[in-house]
Design a protein around this motif. Structure first.
Motif, PDB file in Angstrom:
ATOM      1  N   PHE A 123     -13.973   2.219  49.225  1.00  0.00           N
ATOM      2  CA  PHE A 123     -15.223   2.993  49.209  1.00  0.00           C
ATOM      3  C   PHE A 123     -16.289   2.314  50.074  1.00  0.00           C
ATOM      4  CE2 PHE A 123     -19.142   4.546  46.902  1.00  0.00           C
ATOM      5  CZ  PHE A 123     -19.027   5.855  47.336  1.00  0.00           C
ATOM      6  N   ARG A 124     -16.378   1.012  49.978  1.00  0.00           N
ATOM      7  CA  ARG A 124     -17.349   0.290  50.803  1.00  0.00           C
ATOM      8  C   ARG A 124     -17.039   0.462  52.287  1.00  0.00           C
ATOM      9  NH1 ARG A 124     -17.288  -5.253  47.180  1.00  0.00           N
ATOM     10  NH2 ARG A 124     -18.845  -4.634  45.628  1.00  0.00           N
ATOM     11  N   TYR A 125     -15.770   0.504  52.626  1.00  0.00           N
ATOM     12  CA  TYR A 125     -15.398   0.738  54.023  1.00  0.00           C
ATOM     13  C   TYR A 125     -15.869   2.125  54.469  1.00  0.00           C
ATOM     14  CZ  TYR A 125     -12.647   1.988  58.081  1.00  0.00           C
ATOM     15  OH  TYR A 125     -12.279   2.446  59.323  1.00  0.00           O
ATOM     16  N   LEU A 126     -15.626   3.137  53.657  1.00  0.00           N
ATOM     17  CA  LEU A 126     -16.058   4.489  54.020  1.00  0.00           C
ATOM     18  C   LEU A 126     -17.576   4.547  54.188  1.00  0.00           C
ATOM     19  CD1 LEU A 126     -13.797   6.737  51.761  1.00  0.00           C
ATOM     20  CD2 LEU A 126     -13.503   6.124  54.167  1.00  0.00           C
ATOM     21  N   LEU A 127     -18.283   3.883  53.310  1.00  0.00           N
ATOM     22  CA  LEU A 127     -19.744   3.862  53.420  1.00  0.00           C
ATOM     23  C   LEU A 127     -20.195   3.203  54.714  1.00  0.00           C
ATOM     24  CD1 LEU A 127     -20.585   2.787  49.752  1.00  0.00           C
ATOM     25  CD2 LEU A 127     -21.002   5.050  50.745  1.00  0.00           C
ATOM     26  N   SER A 128     -19.431   2.263  55.216  1.00  0.00           N
ATOM     27  CA  SER A 128     -19.810   1.527  56.425  1.00  0.00           C
ATOM     28  C   SER A 128     -19.660   2.353  57.695  1.00  0.00           C
ATOM     29  CB  SER A 128     -18.961   0.252  56.547  1.00  0.00           C
ATOM     30  OG  SER A 128     -17.649   0.543  57.004  1.00  0.00           O
ATOM     31  N   GLN A 132     -26.301   6.503  57.426  1.00  0.00           N
ATOM     32  CA  GLN A 132     -26.694   7.010  56.101  1.00  0.00           C
ATOM     33  C   GLN A 132     -25.532   7.837  55.579  1.00  0.00           C
ATOM     34  OE1 GLN A 132     -29.794  10.061  55.452  1.00  0.00           O
ATOM     35  NE2 GLN A 132     -30.612   8.752  53.819  1.00  0.00           N
ATOM     36  N   PRO A 133     -24.645   7.210  54.814  1.00  0.00           N
ATOM     37  CA  PRO A 133     -23.448   7.913  54.357  1.00  0.00           C
ATOM     38  C   PRO A 133     -23.795   9.130  53.505  1.00  0.00           C
ATOM     39  CG  PRO A 133     -23.302   5.545  53.945  1.00  0.00           C
ATOM     40  CD  PRO A 133     -24.712   5.823  54.329  1.00  0.00           C
ATOM     41  N   ALA A 134     -23.026  10.195  53.713  1.00  0.00           N
ATOM     42  CA  ALA A 134     -23.143  11.406  52.903  1.00  0.00           C
ATOM     43  C   ALA A 134     -21.974  11.435  51.936  1.00  0.00           C
ATOM     44  CB  ALA A 134     -23.129  12.644  53.790  1.00  0.00           C
ATOM     45  N   VAL A 135     -22.276  11.488  50.635  1.00  0.00           N
ATOM     46  CA  VAL A 135     -21.240  11.407  49.603  1.00  0.00           C
ATOM     47  C   VAL A 135     -21.322  12.649  48.717  1.00  0.00           C
ATOM     48  CG1 VAL A 135     -20.253  10.030  47.752  1.00  0.00           C
ATOM     49  CG2 VAL A 135     -21.460   8.890  49.630  1.00  0.00           C
ATOM     50  N   TRP A 136     -20.215  13.339  48.611  1.00  0.00           N
ATOM     51  CA  TRP A 136     -20.135  14.566  47.821  1.00  0.00           C
ATOM     52  C   TRP A 136     -19.463  14.257  46.484  1.00  0.00           C
ATOM     53  CZ3 TRP A 136     -16.235  18.920  49.505  1.00  0.00           C
ATOM     54  CH2 TRP A 136     -16.206  19.930  48.521  1.00  0.00           C
ATOM     55  N   LYS A 161     -25.680   2.925  46.610  1.00  0.00           N
ATOM     56  CA  LYS A 161     -27.101   2.566  46.687  1.00  0.00           C
ATOM     57  C   LYS A 161     -27.317   1.437  47.681  1.00  0.00           C
ATOM     58  CE  LYS A 161     -31.063   1.749  43.652  1.00  0.00           C
ATOM     59  NZ  LYS A 161     -31.498   1.663  42.228  1.00  0.00           N
ATOM     60  N   ALA A 162     -26.439   0.441  47.670  1.00  0.00           N
ATOM     61  CA  ALA A 162     -26.566  -0.684  48.591  1.00  0.00           C
ATOM     62  C   ALA A 162     -26.405  -0.242  50.046  1.00  0.00           C
ATOM     63  CB  ALA A 162     -25.523  -1.747  48.247  1.00  0.00           C
ATOM     64  N   ALA A 163     -25.646   0.828  50.260  1.00  0.00           N
ATOM     65  CA  ALA A 163     -25.400   1.318  51.621  1.00  0.00           C
ATOM     66  C   ALA A 163     -26.377   2.410  52.050  1.00  0.00           C
ATOM     67  CB  ALA A 163     -23.968   1.845  51.722  1.00  0.00           C
ATOM     68  N   GLY A 164     -27.307   2.790  51.160  1.00  0.00           N
ATOM     69  CA  GLY A 164     -28.262   3.846  51.500  1.00  0.00           C
ATOM     70  C   GLY A 164     -27.645   5.229  51.519  1.00  0.00           C
ATOM     71  N   ALA A 165     -26.622   5.438  50.703  1.00  0.00           N
ATOM     72  CA  ALA A 165     -25.919   6.718  50.690  1.00  0.00           C
ATOM     73  C   ALA A 165     -26.779   7.824  50.091  1.00  0.00           C
ATOM     74  CB  ALA A 165     -24.619   6.594  49.900  1.00  0.00           C
ATOM     75  N   LYS A 166     -26.556   9.040  50.572  1.00  0.00           N
ATOM     76  CA  LYS A 166     -27.189  10.230  50.017  1.00  0.00           C
ATOM     77  C   LYS A 166     -26.106  11.050  49.338  1.00  0.00           C
ATOM     78  CE  LYS A 166     -30.434  13.953  51.162  1.00  0.00           C
ATOM     79  NZ  LYS A 166     -31.233  13.648  49.976  1.00  0.00           N
TER      80      LYS A 166
END
Length: 206
Positions: A123-128, A132-136, A161-166
């Motif tokens: 998951f952290r890799y995907l966020l990277s 600004q990662p978009a997460v559904w 949250k650490a990655a600034g995901a929306k």
């Protein structure tokens, strides 16, 4: 249909990082320039399955079924359609728990901490992959099948949250307060803002 052969604790897990490196290499089985599939062979668990692009939508379900590159199941077909309809050029399917089980009732009853730790790396890799990662959030009521799933979700919310995901949901929440599962959604369903912290707080209060 995939029925687990037994507890994942009895498996020799492919660690995420070497499995990712293998998945980034050309494959004789599928177009690795189009697909991201980790591990890159069919097994009792799956960390990631999706398409490559510059603007991906990370879709979070509960657990994988039988899908593989060029052989998406109906849930992933729907997830891909909704991602494209909302302006994303790719989708990346991630799951709260990595064990494959077509029927969620077949998921193991006890959390495998090692599997969760490797899944969290995924998951952290995907966020990277995005500024600004978009997460559904797309898990439906299935997250209530096992107590440990909500605990896992707490970790993923912290990582986001650490990655600034929306975070988003597809359409309004179910009456149960859970986000919709992708399977029966219309292909043009619009993504709506989702307050993951408020959601988790409400779940803890139940």
């Amino acid at each position: 249909m995939h029925i687990p052969k037994g507890p994942t604790a009895g498996l020799e897990l492919a660690l995420f990082e070497p499995a990712l490196q293998a998945a980034l290499q050309p494959s004789p089985d599928y177009d690795a320039a189009r697909w991201l599939y980790v591990p890159n062979t069919y097994s009792e668990y799956r960390y990631i399955l999706g398409t490559r692009g510059k603007k991906p939508l990370i879709c979070v379900g509960i657990n994988p079924s039988t899908a593989a590159p060029d052989a998406l199941d109906p849930t992933l077909q729907s997830a891909q359609r909704i991602a494209l309809a909302n302006g994303y050029d790719s989708f990346l399917m991630f799951n709260v728990y990595a064990q494959r089980a077509t029927r969620p009732d077949d998921m193991e009853h006890a959390l495998n901490p090692a599997l969760h730790a490797e899944n969290r790396k995924a998951f952290r890799y995907l966020l990277s992959l995005s500024d600004q990662p978009a997460v559904w959030a797309a898990w439906g009521n299935i997250i209530l099948k096992r107590d440990y799933l909500m605990d896992c979700m707490q970790d993923f919310a912290a990582d986001g949250k650490a990655a600034g995901a929306k975070w988003y949901t597809a359409g309004p929440l179910l009456k149960s307060g859970q986000p919709h599962h992708p399977l029966y959604l219309k292909k043009d369903t619009q993504l709506l803002d989702f307050d993951i912290d408020a959601y988790l707080c409400a779940q803890r209060a139940k």
